[in-house]
Design a protein around this motif. Structure first.
Motif, PDB file in Angstrom:
ATOM      1  N   ASN A   1       1.123  -1.371   0.361  1.00 10.20           N
ATOM      2  CA  ASN A   1       0.625  -0.199   0.313  1.00 10.20           C
ATOM      3  C   ASN A   1       0.911   1.005  -0.154  1.00 10.20           C
ATOM      4  OD1 ASN A   1      -2.628  -1.124  -0.079  1.00 10.20           O
ATOM      5  ND2 ASN A   1      -1.976  -1.638   2.197  1.00 10.20           N
ATOM      6  N   ARG A   2       0.449   2.757  -0.695  1.00  9.95           N
ATOM      7  CA  ARG A   2       1.144   3.515  -0.245  1.00  9.95           C
ATOM      8  C   ARG A   2       0.596   4.179   0.684  1.00  9.95           C
ATOM      9  NH1 ARG A   2      -1.402   5.943  -5.263  1.00  9.95           N
ATOM     10  NH2 ARG A   2      -3.034   4.938  -5.550  1.00  9.95           N
ATOM     11  N   GLY A   3       1.642   5.114   1.356  1.00  8.54           N
ATOM     12  CA  GLY A   3       0.496   6.261   2.431  1.00  8.54           C
ATOM     13  C   GLY A   3       0.466   6.897   2.238  1.00  8.54           C
ATOM     14  N   ILE A   4      -0.373   7.472   0.677  1.00 14.12           N
ATOM     15  CA  ILE A   4      -1.818   7.724   0.651  1.00 14.12           C
ATOM     16  C   ILE A   4      -3.166   7.304   0.956  1.00 14.12           C
ATOM     17  CG2 ILE A   4      -1.852   7.415  -1.913  1.00 14.12           C
ATOM     18  CD1 ILE A   4      -3.376   9.955  -2.390  1.00 14.12           C
ATOM     19  N   TYR A   5      -2.488   5.703   0.689  1.00 16.51           N
ATOM     20  CA  TYR A   5      -4.118   5.048   0.555  1.00 16.51           C
ATOM     21  C   TYR A   5      -4.054   4.777   2.358  1.00 16.51           C
ATOM     22  CZ  TYR A   5      -6.629   1.075   1.199  1.00 16.51           C
ATOM     23  OH  TYR A   5      -8.078  -0.245   1.311  1.00 16.51           O
ATOM     24  N   LEU A   6      -2.591   4.339   2.801  1.00 15.09           N
ATOM     25  CA  LEU A   6      -3.151   4.289   4.091  1.00 15.09           C
ATOM     26  C   LEU A   6      -3.370   5.270   5.164  1.00 15.09           C
ATOM     27  CD1 LEU A   6       0.236   1.824   4.500  1.00 15.09           C
ATOM     28  CD2 LEU A   6      -2.326   1.275   5.083  1.00 15.09           C
TER      29      LEU A   6
ATOM     30  N   GLY B   1      -5.917   7.812   4.230  1.00 10.90           N
ATOM     31  CA  GLY B   1      -6.929   7.742   3.539  1.00 10.90           C
ATOM     32  C   GLY B   1      -8.127   6.343   4.418  1.00 10.90           C
ATOM     33  N   HIS B   2      -7.660   5.020   4.133  1.00  9.20           N
ATOM     34  CA  HIS B   2      -7.780   3.952   5.177  1.00  9.20           C
ATOM     35  C   HIS B   2      -7.866   4.072   6.388  1.00  9.20           C
ATOM     36  CE1 HIS B   2      -8.380  -0.042   5.598  1.00  9.20           C
ATOM     37  NE2 HIS B   2      -7.352  -0.007   6.751  1.00  9.20           N
ATOM     38  N   LEU B   3      -7.324   4.781   7.624  1.00  5.66           N
ATOM     39  CA  LEU B   3      -6.900   5.241   8.748  1.00  5.66           C
ATOM     40  C   LEU B   3      -8.191   6.524   8.585  1.00  5.66           C
ATOM     41  CD1 LEU B   3      -3.187   5.485  10.351  1.00  5.66           C
ATOM     42  CD2 LEU B   3      -5.294   3.437  10.911  1.00  5.66           C
ATOM     43  N   THR B   4      -8.139   7.005   8.027  1.00  7.22           N
ATOM     44  CA  THR B   4      -9.103   8.671   7.725  1.00  7.22           C
ATOM     45  C   THR B   4     -10.478   7.865   8.278  1.00  7.22           C
ATOM     46  OG1 THR B   4      -7.758   9.868   6.868  1.00  7.22           O
ATOM     47  CG2 THR B   4      -9.990  10.721   7.146  1.00  7.22           C
ATOM     48  N   ALA B   5     -10.686   6.584   7.238  1.00  6.38           N
ATOM     49  CA  ALA B   5     -12.159   6.025   7.467  1.00  6.38           C
ATOM     50  C   ALA B   5     -12.216   5.167   8.166  1.00  6.38           C
ATOM     51  CB  ALA B   5     -12.073   5.482   5.508  1.00  6.38           C
ATOM     52  N   VAL B   6     -11.363   4.894   8.811  1.00  7.63           N
ATOM     53  CA  VAL B   6     -11.219   3.794  10.160  1.00  7.63           C
ATOM     54  C   VAL B   6     -12.303   4.209  11.591  1.00  7.63           C
ATOM     55  CG1 VAL B   6     -11.140   1.686  11.402  1.00  7.63           C
ATOM     56  CG2 VAL B   6     -10.542   1.801   9.040  1.00  7.63           C
ATOM     57  N   HIS B   7     -11.544   5.420  11.726  1.00 11.37           N
ATOM     58  CA  HIS B   7     -11.639   6.368  12.757  1.00 11.37           C
ATOM     59  C   HIS B   7     -12.843   7.326  12.224  1.00 11.37           C
ATOM     60  CE1 HIS B   7      -7.862   6.745  14.217  1.00 11.37           C
ATOM     61  NE2 HIS B   7      -7.697   5.414  13.523  1.00 11.37           N
ATOM     62  N   ASP B   8     -13.303   7.818  10.846  1.00 15.81           N
ATOM     63  CA  ASP B   8     -15.316   8.554  10.991  1.00 15.81           C
ATOM     64  C   ASP B   8     -15.897   7.428  11.354  1.00 15.81           C
ATOM     65  OD1 ASP B   8     -15.926  11.095   9.590  1.00 15.81           O
ATOM     66  OD2 ASP B   8     -15.800   9.878   8.353  1.00 15.81           O
TER      67      ASP B   8
ATOM     68  N   ASP C   1     -15.525   3.772   0.692  1.00 19.11           N
ATOM     69  CA  ASP C   1     -15.488   2.734  -0.724  1.00 19.11           C
ATOM     70  C   ASP C   1     -13.663   2.328  -1.434  1.00 19.11           C
ATOM     71  OD1 ASP C   1     -17.189   1.192  -2.915  1.00 19.11           O
ATOM     72  OD2 ASP C   1     -15.631   2.753  -4.241  1.00 19.11           O
ATOM     73  N   PRO C   2     -13.362   3.299  -1.426  1.00 16.89           N
ATOM     74  CA  PRO C   2     -12.086   3.664  -1.937  1.00 16.89           C
ATOM     75  C   PRO C   2     -11.178   3.201  -1.295  1.00 16.89           C
ATOM     76  CG  PRO C   2     -12.959   5.767  -1.731  1.00 16.89           C
ATOM     77  CD  PRO C   2     -13.822   5.232  -1.339  1.00 16.89           C
ATOM     78  N   PHE C   3     -11.068   3.677   0.852  1.00 14.34           N
ATOM     79  CA  PHE C   3     -10.435   3.034   1.697  1.00 14.34           C
ATOM     80  C   PHE C   3     -10.433   1.808   2.221  1.00 14.34           C
ATOM     81  CE2 PHE C   3      -9.341   7.531   0.037  1.00 14.34           C
ATOM     82  CZ  PHE C   3      -7.850   7.135  -0.298  1.00 14.34           C
ATOM     83  N   VAL C   4     -11.219   1.459   2.696  1.00 12.04           N
ATOM     84  CA  VAL C   4     -11.445   0.179   3.213  1.00 12.04           C
ATOM     85  C   VAL C   4     -12.674  -0.678   2.312  1.00 12.04           C
ATOM     86  CG1 VAL C   4     -12.976  -0.826   5.700  1.00 12.04           C
ATOM     87  CG2 VAL C   4     -11.674   1.925   5.536  1.00 12.04           C
TER      88      VAL C   4
ATOM     89  N   ASN D   1      -5.043   1.383  -5.114  1.00 16.70           N
ATOM     90  CA  ASN D   1      -4.943   1.147  -6.585  1.00 16.70           C
ATOM     91  C   ASN D   1      -4.459   2.915  -7.469  1.00 16.70           C
ATOM     92  OD1 ASN D   1      -5.538   2.145  -9.716  1.00 16.70           O
ATOM     93  ND2 ASN D   1      -8.594   0.983  -9.314  1.00 16.70           N
ATOM     94  N   VAL D   2      -3.726   2.738  -8.527  1.00 18.63           N
ATOM     95  CA  VAL D   2      -2.655   3.815  -8.838  1.00 18.63           C
ATOM     96  C   VAL D   2      -3.751   4.695  -9.715  1.00 18.63           C
ATOM     97  CG1 VAL D   2      -0.785   3.230  -7.726  1.00 18.63           C
ATOM     98  CG2 VAL D   2      -1.565   2.768 -10.734  1.00 18.63           C
ATOM     99  N   ASN D   3      -4.541   4.233  -9.912  1.00 20.39           N
ATOM    100  CA  ASN D   3      -5.616   4.530 -10.937  1.00 20.39           C
ATOM    101  C   ASN D   3      -6.644   5.152 -10.425  1.00 20.39           C
ATOM    102  OD1 ASN D   3      -4.075   4.203 -13.039  1.00 20.39           O
ATOM    103  ND2 ASN D   3      -4.530   1.981 -13.075  1.00 20.39           N
ATOM    104  N   ALA D   4      -7.678   4.732  -9.182  1.00 26.23           N
ATOM    105  CA  ALA D   4      -8.220   5.135  -8.472  1.00 26.23           C
ATOM    106  C   ALA D   4      -7.726   6.793  -8.574  1.00 26.23           C
ATOM    107  CB  ALA D   4      -8.161   4.848  -7.244  1.00 26.23           C
ATOM    108  N   PRO D   5      -9.531   7.795  -8.506  1.00 22.77           N
ATOM    109  CA  PRO D   5     -10.000   9.540  -8.635  1.00 22.77           C
ATOM    110  C   PRO D   5      -9.623   9.051  -6.506  1.00 22.77           C
ATOM    111  CG  PRO D   5     -11.841   8.163  -8.740  1.00 22.77           C
ATOM    112  CD  PRO D   5     -10.751   7.130  -8.944  1.00 22.77           C
TER     113      PRO D   5
END
Lengths: 158, 158
Positions: free
Chosen positions: B42-47, B49-56, B74-77, B82-86
């Motif tokens: 995983n890239r840093g940006i994904y993690l 987003g992932h931690l933000t989404a899980v805490h939210d 949806d995109p982060f959990v 995905n490098v092509n995801a917006p």
């Protein structure tokens, strides 16, 4: 009642992280454990020794018994990973890991509720009076996060 | 008294992991966050987003408020990196991360002791009667380990 429940929850969180680590180590070959988790980072063998040493240290920190393998603290906690260090074999380290966690589980599962709120051996009575959260249970919470932290790295060896 | 103490301990463990993540994200440039934490991972940006989404998601899970950015689930959990995801920009994600954790801190620091032992919104009353540990506090313990797990990975971006 809620105090008991909380201790159960904290113990369950601990056992659950240790079990995840158990399963991860079991699923990794000796060859994989000799590899770094990422380029230039700690090797699996170092993290196995590190987690074993840190968990073994809980016997002393909780004041319940002597550490089983205190000789692991120096190479796996005080010192960094070193490919030239004379580490125990992986077969021994795997055995130490299992033995330390099984022995520890037996002791902590039997610890009376009140004992969890008593100070650990590295805080003075004076400091503990001012900071009552520096008890055994807090150490367990902190070590639970510590296993999780390294699990996030060890998973890269899969 | 001791009930308050262990709720304080659990909250302190949570805040301490979130603070470590805060400091880590602040110390990482946007460029570093676009890199994977290890080759093929995983890239840093994904993690972020992932931690933000899980805490939210804790707002909903605790039943205290609506999630601030439910569109991140949806995109982060649900989906993998995905490098092509917006994805949102890093500047937006950093803002969401701070806002979610600050708002959450305000709510959970004010939660009455009793509320921590009530069921979370994803367990039925019937199941909760059989498994009283499935309460809000247990979710907090579990999410604390979750931050620690990903911190162990994000540290590789330093």
């Amino acid at each position: 009642m809620q105090q008991q429940l909380f201790i159960q929850m904290a113990l369950q969180a601990w056992h659950s992280q240790v079990k995840r680590a158990d399963q991860l180590f079991e699923g990794l070959s000796d060859e994989r454990l000799m590899a770094p988790v990422a380029p230039g980072r700690n090797r699996g063998i170092y993290l196995l020794g590190h987690l074993t040493a840190v968990h073994d240290d809980l016997f002393t920190l909780f004041g319940i018994e002597k550490a089983l393998y205190p000789e692991l603290l120096d190479p796996f906690v005080k010192k960094a990973d070193n490919v030239n260090a004379p580490y125990p074999s992986l077969s021994d380290l795997r055995r130490y890991w299992a033995e330390v966690n099984q022995t520890l589980a037996k002791h902590i599962d039997a610890l009376p509720d009140e004992a969890w709120f008593q100070r650990h051996t590295r805080v003075s009575e004076e400091d503990f009076a001012k900071e009552p959260h520096r008890n055994r249970l807090n150490v367990l919470l902190s070590r639970t996060a510590h296993v999780a932290y390294h699990l996030g790295q060890l998973v890269f060896l899969k």
